[in-house]
Write a protein that holds these residues in place. Structure first.
Motif, PDB file in Angstrom:
ATOM      1  N   ASP A 136       0.607  -1.058   0.086  1.00  5.77           N
ATOM      2  CA  ASP A 136      -0.073   0.038   0.043  1.00  5.77           C
ATOM      3  C   ASP A 136       0.992   1.123   0.021  1.00  5.77           C
ATOM      4  O   ASP A 136       0.541   2.323  -0.791  1.00  5.77           O
ATOM      5  CB  ASP A 136      -0.991  -0.087   1.241  1.00  5.77           C
ATOM      6  CG  ASP A 136      -1.988  -1.042   1.196  1.00  5.77           C
ATOM      7  OD1 ASP A 136      -2.255  -1.457   0.022  1.00  5.77           O
ATOM      8  OD2 ASP A 136      -2.501  -1.612   1.996  1.00  5.77           O
ATOM      9  N   GLU A 137       2.119   1.239   0.742  1.00  8.10           N
ATOM     10  CA  GLU A 137       2.741   2.404   0.753  1.00  8.10           C
ATOM     11  C   GLU A 137       3.289   2.650  -0.694  1.00  8.10           C
ATOM     12  O   GLU A 137       3.653   3.578  -1.033  1.00  8.10           O
ATOM     13  CB  GLU A 137       3.852   2.255   1.803  1.00  8.10           C
ATOM     14  CG  GLU A 137       3.234   2.369   3.452  1.00  8.10           C
ATOM     15  CD  GLU A 137       4.411   2.188   4.312  1.00  8.10           C
ATOM     16  OE1 GLU A 137       5.586   1.846   3.810  1.00  8.10           O
ATOM     17  OE2 GLU A 137       3.937   2.081   5.508  1.00  8.10           O
ATOM     18  N   LEU A 138       3.760   1.560  -1.193  1.00  5.55           N
ATOM     19  CA  LEU A 138       4.418   1.630  -2.567  1.00  5.55           C
ATOM     20  C   LEU A 138       3.456   2.058  -3.497  1.00  5.55           C
ATOM     21  O   LEU A 138       3.743   3.325  -4.393  1.00  5.55           O
ATOM     22  CB  LEU A 138       5.002   0.330  -3.025  1.00  5.55           C
ATOM     23  CG  LEU A 138       6.166  -0.156  -2.470  1.00  5.55           C
ATOM     24  CD1 LEU A 138       6.487  -1.523  -2.924  1.00  5.55           C
ATOM     25  CD2 LEU A 138       7.371   0.744  -2.830  1.00  5.55           C
ATOM     26  N   GLN A 139       2.299   1.543  -3.566  1.00  6.37           N
ATOM     27  CA  GLN A 139       1.127   2.309  -4.418  1.00  6.37           C
ATOM     28  C   GLN A 139       0.925   3.891  -4.181  1.00  6.37           C
ATOM     29  O   GLN A 139       0.861   4.786  -5.073  1.00  6.37           O
ATOM     30  CB  GLN A 139      -0.085   1.596  -4.243  1.00  6.37           C
ATOM     31  CG  GLN A 139       0.119   0.059  -4.563  1.00  6.37           C
ATOM     32  CD  GLN A 139      -1.365  -0.625  -4.763  1.00  6.37           C
ATOM     33  OE1 GLN A 139      -2.309  -0.199  -3.960  1.00  6.37           O
ATOM     34  NE2 GLN A 139      -1.430  -1.844  -4.896  1.00  6.37           N
ATOM     35  N   LEU A 140       0.895   4.162  -2.760  1.00  4.59           N
ATOM     36  CA  LEU A 140       0.621   5.665  -2.492  1.00  4.59           C
ATOM     37  C   LEU A 140       1.850   6.506  -3.032  1.00  4.59           C
ATOM     38  O   LEU A 140       1.677   7.731  -3.369  1.00  4.59           O
ATOM     39  CB  LEU A 140       0.568   5.820  -0.861  1.00  4.59           C
ATOM     40  CG  LEU A 140       0.079   7.196  -0.600  1.00  4.59           C
ATOM     41  CD1 LEU A 140      -1.264   7.527  -0.983  1.00  4.59           C
ATOM     42  CD2 LEU A 140       0.187   7.260   1.083  1.00  4.59           C
ATOM     43  N   MET A 141       3.073   6.020  -2.989  1.00  3.17           N
ATOM     44  CA  MET A 141       4.305   6.488  -3.345  1.00  3.17           C
ATOM     45  C   MET A 141       4.143   6.926  -4.926  1.00  3.17           C
ATOM     46  O   MET A 141       4.676   7.871  -5.377  1.00  3.17           O
ATOM     47  CB  MET A 141       5.587   5.603  -2.969  1.00  3.17           C
ATOM     48  CG  MET A 141       6.764   6.483  -3.394  1.00  3.17           C
ATOM     49  SD  MET A 141       8.184   5.735  -2.664  1.00  3.17           S
ATOM     50  CE  MET A 141       7.903   5.678  -0.894  1.00  3.17           C
ATOM     51  N   GLU A 142       3.791   5.874  -5.432  1.00  2.00           N
ATOM     52  CA  GLU A 142       3.686   6.050  -7.134  1.00  2.00           C
ATOM     53  C   GLU A 142       2.837   6.811  -7.430  1.00  2.00           C
ATOM     54  O   GLU A 142       2.736   7.987  -8.447  1.00  2.00           O
ATOM     55  CB  GLU A 142       3.360   4.441  -7.646  1.00  2.00           C
ATOM     56  CG  GLU A 142       4.338   3.733  -7.485  1.00  2.00           C
ATOM     57  CD  GLU A 142       5.756   3.901  -8.445  1.00  2.00           C
ATOM     58  OE1 GLU A 142       5.584   4.617  -9.335  1.00  2.00           O
ATOM     59  OE2 GLU A 142       6.675   3.231  -8.216  1.00  2.00           O
ATOM     60  N   ALA A 143       1.662   7.082  -6.593  1.00  2.00           N
ATOM     61  CA  ALA A 143       0.578   8.105  -6.858  1.00  2.00           C
ATOM     62  C   ALA A 143       1.107   9.581  -6.592  1.00  2.00           C
ATOM     63  O   ALA A 143       0.696  10.339  -7.542  1.00  2.00           O
ATOM     64  CB  ALA A 143      -0.493   7.712  -5.994  1.00  2.00           C
ATOM     65  N   ASN A 183      14.009  15.409  -5.228  1.00  2.00           N
ATOM     66  CA  ASN A 183      12.627  14.816  -4.899  1.00  2.00           C
ATOM     67  C   ASN A 183      12.567  13.248  -5.501  1.00  2.00           C
ATOM     68  O   ASN A 183      12.308  12.363  -4.954  1.00  2.00           O
ATOM     69  CB  ASN A 183      11.487  15.412  -5.697  1.00  2.00           C
ATOM     70  CG  ASN A 183      11.147  16.793  -4.575  1.00  2.00           C
ATOM     71  OD1 ASN A 183      11.637  16.660  -3.535  1.00  2.00           O
ATOM     72  ND2 ASN A 183      10.530  17.598  -5.386  1.00  2.00           N
ATOM     73  N   ARG A 184      13.305  13.229  -6.771  1.00  2.00           N
ATOM     74  CA  ARG A 184      13.095  11.957  -7.498  1.00  2.00           C
ATOM     75  C   ARG A 184      14.025  10.841  -6.697  1.00  2.00           C
ATOM     76  O   ARG A 184      13.891   9.796  -6.518  1.00  2.00           O
ATOM     77  CB  ARG A 184      13.503  11.887  -8.893  1.00  2.00           C
ATOM     78  CG  ARG A 184      12.397  12.377  -9.770  1.00  2.00           C
ATOM     79  CD  ARG A 184      12.632  12.595 -11.263  1.00  2.00           C
ATOM     80  NE  ARG A 184      11.835  12.984 -12.100  1.00  2.00           N
ATOM     81  CZ  ARG A 184      10.573  12.460 -12.499  1.00  2.00           C
ATOM     82  NH1 ARG A 184      10.476  11.001 -12.019  1.00  2.00           N
ATOM     83  NH2 ARG A 184       9.803  12.970 -13.236  1.00  2.00           N
ATOM     84  N   GLU A 189      14.984   6.506  -3.031  1.00  2.00           N
ATOM     85  CA  GLU A 189      15.526   5.931  -1.894  1.00  2.00           C
ATOM     86  C   GLU A 189      14.253   5.185  -0.892  1.00  2.00           C
ATOM     87  O   GLU A 189      14.424   4.155  -0.480  1.00  2.00           O
ATOM     88  CB  GLU A 189      16.176   6.903  -1.256  1.00  2.00           C
ATOM     89  CG  GLU A 189      17.626   7.361  -1.750  1.00  2.00           C
ATOM     90  CD  GLU A 189      18.280   8.425  -1.057  1.00  2.00           C
ATOM     91  OE1 GLU A 189      17.474   9.010  -0.112  1.00  2.00           O
ATOM     92  OE2 GLU A 189      19.262   8.736  -1.459  1.00  2.00           O
ATOM     93  N   SER A 190      13.376   6.007  -1.009  1.00  2.00           N
ATOM     94  CA  SER A 190      11.953   5.404  -0.140  1.00  2.00           C
ATOM     95  C   SER A 190      11.506   4.246  -0.979  1.00  2.00           C
ATOM     96  O   SER A 190      11.240   3.375  -0.199  1.00  2.00           O
ATOM     97  CB  SER A 190      11.057   6.763   0.112  1.00  2.00           C
ATOM     98  OG  SER A 190      11.531   7.705   0.770  1.00  2.00           O
ATOM     99  N   LYS A 191      11.519   4.184  -2.193  1.00  2.00           N
ATOM    100  CA  LYS A 191      10.988   3.157  -2.847  1.00  2.00           C
ATOM    101  C   LYS A 191      11.825   1.907  -2.694  1.00  2.00           C
ATOM    102  O   LYS A 191      11.438   0.786  -2.459  1.00  2.00           O
ATOM    103  CB  LYS A 191      10.864   3.338  -4.515  1.00  2.00           C
ATOM    104  CG  LYS A 191      10.020   2.458  -5.067  1.00  2.00           C
ATOM    105  CD  LYS A 191       9.725   2.655  -6.543  1.00  2.00           C
ATOM    106  CE  LYS A 191       9.077   1.683  -7.041  1.00  2.00           C
ATOM    107  NZ  LYS A 191       8.838   2.046  -8.813  1.00  2.00           N
ATOM    108  N   ALA A 192      12.986   2.246  -2.702  1.00  2.00           N
ATOM    109  CA  ALA A 192      14.266   1.017  -2.409  1.00  2.00           C
ATOM    110  C   ALA A 192      13.936   0.454  -1.226  1.00  2.00           C
ATOM    111  O   ALA A 192      13.921  -0.677  -0.806  1.00  2.00           O
ATOM    112  CB  ALA A 192      15.434   1.594  -2.908  1.00  2.00           C
ATOM    113  N   ARG A 193      13.781   1.244  -0.292  1.00  2.00           N
ATOM    114  CA  ARG A 193      13.812   1.036   1.263  1.00  2.00           C
ATOM    115  C   ARG A 193      12.231   0.273   1.580  1.00  2.00           C
ATOM    116  O   ARG A 193      12.373  -1.113   2.232  1.00  2.00           O
ATOM    117  CB  ARG A 193      13.688   2.081   2.267  1.00  2.00           C
ATOM    118  CG  ARG A 193      13.186   1.924   3.639  1.00  2.00           C
ATOM    119  CD  ARG A 193      13.398   3.223   4.611  1.00  2.00           C
ATOM    120  NE  ARG A 193      12.630   4.154   4.138  1.00  2.00           N
ATOM    121  CZ  ARG A 193      11.348   4.116   4.225  1.00  2.00           C
ATOM    122  NH1 ARG A 193      10.630   3.214   5.166  1.00  2.00           N
ATOM    123  NH2 ARG A 193      10.559   5.090   3.746  1.00  2.00           N
TER     124      ARG A 193
END
Length: 287
Positions: A136-143, A183-184, A189-193
């Motif tokens: 869910d966090e990954l999906q929110l991050m993508e959005a 930002n990217r 980094e957040s996505k990789a984490r």
């Protein structure tokens, strides 16, 4: 009983002889024949008493003993009807002690073992919830990913104004690109984490499933061991029950031998021995 038989007739004759007149007659004329000589009295016959003996009745009893200590009588001893002649006491006590030990073993083996508990149903809710949260966090991050700013161009007729405004625009554009890049980078980094956390959560779920499979395998082995142990105990109980029945059969064969008659033990004869069993014959003169 004793009888005495007397020759009564002989005694009567002897008693009667003194009364007979056997003296010669006086005044016997001359020339007369001489009287017969008087016979001399013989000694009275001896009265002989004959003892009548009744034949002694004898009773024979055959007994089997393991030890001479099992014989409860001796030669020359008096016995009464119902008196114990032999009793295999030592053998009986030994067999009874062996039977008691077997009964204790059967009792111990008959204690029911605790039933092996069933495995609980697998529950991977914690691992699955952790995985879903990361997704869910990954999906929110993508959005909420930063979209690149559109390029704008301004053209002014005035050369001086155009140069001034374009330089300012370029500077803003550079700052925007830098901010976007930062930002990217942070987003990556957040996505990789999160991806790392997701992989760890998936690994934890797989490990939990593997542990449960191992528990199932161990549980099945324990069930097999328990069933084998129960079968072994049942076999041991059956074997002990057979030994107990055999001992009880031997105990039934060990009986007390009692004298059926009263009298005196005349003789105890050894008829031979087979294995540990001694065969004896007891001869009793019945009174």
């Amino acid at each position: 009983m004793k009888e005495y038989i007397a020759t009564a007739l002989g005694a009567g004759i002897v008693g009667f002889l003194p009364f007979l007149n056997l003296n010669p007659q006086p005044n016997t004329p001359a020339g007369s024949p001489s009287p017969a000589p008087i016979p001399r009295l013989q000694k009275p016959p001896v009265i002989q008493l004959q003892q009548s003996t009744k034949p002694t009745k004898r009773h024979r009893i055959q007994v089997q003993v393991i030890s001479l200590n099992d014989l409860k009588i001796a030669e020359g001893s008096d016995v009464v009807a119902g008196q114990i002649i032999s009793d295999r006491t030592e053998e009986r006590q030994s067999l009874e002690a062996e039977r008691k030990q077997i009964e204790n073993s059967i009792q111990q083996l008959s204690i029911p073992t605790s039933k092996l508990a069933e495995l609980p149903e697998p529950n991977f809710a914690i691992e699955e919830a952790a995985i879903q949260q990361i997704k869910d966090e990954l999906q929110l991050m993508e959005a909420h990913s930063v979209a690149p700013a559109p390029e704008t161009s301004f053209r002014f007729k005035d050369e001086t104004l155009r140069k001034l405004l374009e330089a300012k625009q370029l500077e803003e554009r550079a700052e925007a690109i830098t901010a976007e890049a930062n930002n990217r980078t942070k987003l990556a980094e957040s996505k990789a984490r999160l991806v790392g956390q997701l992989n760890s959560a998936i690994a934890a779920l797989n490990k939990a499933k593997s542990n449960y499979q191992h528990q199932q395998y161990e549980h099945s082995l324990n069930l097999v061991r328990q069933q084998s142990e129960m079968q072994r105990q049942q076999y041991q109980i059956a074997s002990l029950v057979g030994q107990k029945q055999e001992i009880e059969g031997k105990l039934r064969e060990i009986t007390q031998i009692k004298s059926p008659v009263a009298g005196k033990v005349r003789r105890i004869k050894n008829l031979g021995q087979k294995d540990r069993q001694i065969n004896l014959e007891v001869v009793i003169d019945v009174q």
